[in-house]
Design a protein around this motif. Structure first.
Motif, mmCIF file in Angstrom:
data_model
loop_
_atom_site.group_PDB
_atom_site.id
_atom_site.type_symbol
_atom_site.label_atom_id
_atom_site.label_comp_id
_atom_site.label_asym_id
_atom_site.label_seq_id
_atom_site.Cartn_x
_atom_site.Cartn_y
_atom_site.Cartn_z
ATOM 1 N N TRP A 41 0.842 -1.184 0.000
ATOM 2 C CA TRP A 41 0.000 0.000 0.000
ATOM 3 C C TRP A 41 0.882 1.241 0.000
ATOM 4 O O TRP A 41 1.875 1.304 0.710
ATOM 5 C CB TRP A 41 -0.908 0.040 1.229
ATOM 6 N N GLN A 42 0.491 2.220 -0.763
ATOM 7 C CA GLN A 42 1.247 3.463 -0.812
ATOM 8 C C GLN A 42 0.437 4.568 -0.160
ATOM 9 O O GLN A 42 -0.692 4.832 -0.557
ATOM 10 C CB GLN A 42 1.584 3.832 -2.245
ATOM 11 N N GLU A 43 1.039 5.197 0.851
ATOM 12 C CA GLU A 43 0.352 6.293 1.516
ATOM 13 C C GLU A 43 0.514 7.542 0.663
ATOM 14 O O GLU A 43 1.511 7.758 0.020
ATOM 15 C CB GLU A 43 0.932 6.530 2.913
ATOM 16 N N GLY A 44 -0.489 8.354 0.677
ATOM 17 C CA GLY A 44 -0.447 9.581 -0.109
ATOM 18 C C GLY A 44 -1.787 9.783 -0.792
ATOM 19 O O GLY A 44 -2.837 9.466 -0.247
ATOM 20 N N MET A 48 -3.657 4.111 1.299
ATOM 21 C CA MET A 48 -4.168 3.684 2.594
ATOM 22 C C MET A 48 -3.410 4.390 3.716
ATOM 23 O O MET A 48 -2.175 4.453 3.668
ATOM 24 C CB MET A 48 -3.998 2.184 2.765
ATOM 25 N N PRO A 49 -4.104 4.874 4.726
ATOM 26 C CA PRO A 49 -3.406 5.482 5.866
ATOM 27 C C PRO A 49 -2.735 4.412 6.741
ATOM 28 O O PRO A 49 -3.080 3.229 6.701
ATOM 29 C CB PRO A 49 -4.516 6.194 6.627
ATOM 30 N N THR A 50 -1.779 4.843 7.536
ATOM 31 C CA THR A 50 -1.029 3.938 8.401
ATOM 32 C C THR A 50 -1.940 3.253 9.417
ATOM 33 O O THR A 50 -1.711 2.089 9.773
ATOM 34 C CB THR A 50 0.083 4.708 9.131
ATOM 35 N N SER A 51 -2.967 3.948 9.861
ATOM 36 C CA SER A 51 -3.879 3.350 10.837
ATOM 37 C C SER A 51 -4.573 2.109 10.266
ATOM 38 O O SER A 51 -4.798 1.134 10.974
ATOM 39 C CB SER A 51 -4.921 4.369 11.297
ATOM 40 N N ARG A 52 -4.886 2.142 8.981
ATOM 41 C CA ARG A 52 -5.486 0.954 8.349
ATOM 42 C C ARG A 52 -4.483 -0.193 8.285
ATOM 43 O O ARG A 52 -4.857 -1.354 8.438
ATOM 44 C CB ARG A 52 -5.965 1.280 6.939
#
Length: 98
Positions: A41-44, A48-52
């Motif tokens: 998963w790529q944040e941005g 997906m957010p880190t919490s997910r």
């Protein structure tokens, strides 16, 4: 002269015990693959957010614990008869355990 093909018969209980053991050996590999999914998963923008990712890892951990407990209970269940006493091993398994 060719021999006729030999038919291999495995007792159902022994066959199921071996398949459960195979599945138990695969559990760490399955767990590792599932735990590595958040790395894809790529944040941005639209990611997906880190919490997910943390929820995913915790969820996978819970599922692995439950699946391992289920496998262990199935194995214990298959080795006990109705009165709760251990069943004798089939002849094929006695030699392998020594």
């Amino acid at each position: 002269m060719a021999r006729p093909p030999r038919v291999l018969f495995l007792e159902r209980r022994t066959y199921r015990r071996r398949r459960l053991a195979d599945l138990a050996r695969l559990m760490p590999v399955i767990g590792l693959v599932l735990l590595l999914v958040p790395l894809l998963w790529q944040e941005g923008a639209g990611g997906m957010p880190t919490s997910r990712a943390i929820l995913w890892i915790f969820g996978v951990w819970v599922v692995l614990v439950a699946a391992t407990a289920w496998l262990a209970s199935r194995r214990l269940e298959s080795e006990l008869d109705a009165q709760g006493t251990p069943r004798p091993l089939p002849e094929a398994d006695r030699g392998a355990r020594r």
